[in-house]
Write a protein that holds these residues in place. Structure first.
Motif, short mmCIF file in Angstrom:
data_model
loop_
_atom_site.label_atom_id
_atom_site.label_comp_id
_atom_site.label_asym_id
_atom_site.label_seq_id
_atom_site.Cartn_x
_atom_site.Cartn_y
_atom_site.Cartn_z
N TYR A 164 0.83 -1.20 0.00
CA TYR A 164 0.00 0.00 0.00
C TYR A 164 0.87 1.25 0.00
O TYR A 164 1.97 1.27 0.55
N GLN A 212 -6.89 0.80 2.39
CA GLN A 212 -6.82 0.73 3.85
C GLN A 212 -7.00 2.14 4.39
O GLN A 212 -6.33 3.07 3.91
N TYR A 219 -4.76 4.61 2.15
CA TYR A 219 -3.58 3.91 1.65
C TYR A 219 -4.06 2.91 0.61
O TYR A 219 -5.00 2.14 0.87
N VAL A 220 -3.45 2.93 -0.55
CA VAL A 220 -4.03 2.27 -1.72
C VAL A 220 -3.02 1.33 -2.38
O VAL A 220 -1.82 1.59 -2.41
N ARG A 221 -3.57 0.23 -2.92
CA ARG A 221 -2.79 -0.63 -3.82
C ARG A 221 -3.66 -0.98 -5.02
O ARG A 221 -4.88 -1.11 -4.89
#
Length: 224
Positions: A164, A212, A219-221
Motif C-alpha cells: 500500500y 486501507q 492507503y491504496v494498492r
C-alpha cells in the motif's frame, strides 16, 4: 454430509434481541400515563398538549394500548437489528454473506484468503482483489476456526500489507478516473459520510483498487 457453519449472532444473543426490545416497549407503554404525568411537572416541556391529552384519558386503557404498541415497535426494532448485523454461512463449497437483506455468495474456488482488518471481514480473490468487506460482530477466534474448519485459507493480517502507498490528490501512479473516485471518497471520509465512502470503496474494488483507511487517510494498492 456437509455441515454449514454460521457465524454472526449466537442463539443466546438472538434470543435476547427478540425478548429485550419488546419487553422494554411494553414496560414503557404500560407506564406511559405515569411518565406523561411526571413530565408535565417540569416547568418547560415540549409536546405539552399531547401529554395533557394522554393524562386526560382512562389510564388503564392507555396503558394497555401503549403496551401493545410498544411490543410491536420492539419486534420491528429487533428485526431491524438482525438486518444490520452480518450473518456468514460457511460450507465446503461456498461462503454466503447476508447483510441488510442482501445476500452474496462467493464460491470457495474463487477465494484465496480471508482475514479480519479491525472488525471488518475481508475476502480476497487469487489476484488480491477485495471480493467482500463488511463489519463482523463475532470474535476473531470463532471466525478463524469456522473458515479453517471448511478448508479456507485464513490470514492473520492482510497478505498485501506492504504494497500500500499513501494516496494524495492527482497521484501520478494512478489513472485520472481512479484519482477522481479516491478524491470523492476522501471528501466523504472528511465529511463523515460513511455510507458514501463505503459505496465508493466498493466501486473502486471493482476497478482493482484496494484501500486501507487510517485516521481518514487512504492507503491504496492496485491489483494488476
Amino acid at each position: 454430509m456437509n455441515q454449514e457453519t454460521i457465524i454472526g449472532l449466537s442463539k443466546i444473543e438472538k434470543t435476547l434481541y427478540w425478548i429485550i426490545p419488546p419487553v422494554l416497549g411494553a414496560v414503557l407503554g404500560w407506564f406511559l400515563p405515569v411518565i406523561a404525568d411526571w413530565v408535565l411537572t417540569i416547568p418547560i416541556v415540549p409536546f405539552k398538549g399531547p401529554l395533557e391529552f394522554i393524562t386526560s384519558l382512562n389510564n388503564f386503557w392507555v396503558s394497555i394500548i401503549a403496551a401493545v404498541i410498544g411490543i410491536v415497535a420492539g419486534l420491528f426494532f429487533s428485526q431491524y437489528i438482525f438486518t444490520e448485523i452480518l450473518q456468514v454461512f460457511i460450507s465446503d463449497q461456498n461462503v454466503k454473506l447476508l447483510f441488510k437483506e442482501k445476500e452474496e455468495v462467493i464460491e470457495k474456488k474463487d477465494i484465496s484468503a480471508v482475514y479480519l482488518e479491525n472488525k471488518d471481514l475481508v475476502v480476497l480473490d487469487h489476484k488480491g482483489t477485495e471480493l467482500y468487506r463488511e463489519q463482523l460482530e463475532s470474535k476473531r477466534a470463532l471466525a478463524e476456526s469456522a473458515f479453517k474448519h471448511h478448508g479456507y485459507k485464513w490470514a492473520d493480517e492482510d497478505p498485501f500489507k506492504n504494497e500500500y502507498q499513501r494516496w494524495v490528490a492527482d497521484h501520478p501512479d494512478f489513472p485520472s478516473h481512479i484519482n477522481t473516485l479516491l478524491l470523492a471518497r476522501e471528501r466523504a471520509l472528511l465529511d463523515n459520510k460513511h455510507e458514501e465512502a463505503k459505496i465508493l470503496r466498493k466501486d473502486l474494488a471493482k476497478l482493482g483498487v484496494v484501500i486501507q483507511d487510517e485516521d481518514k487517510r487512504q492507503y491504496v494498492r492496485m491489483v494488476s
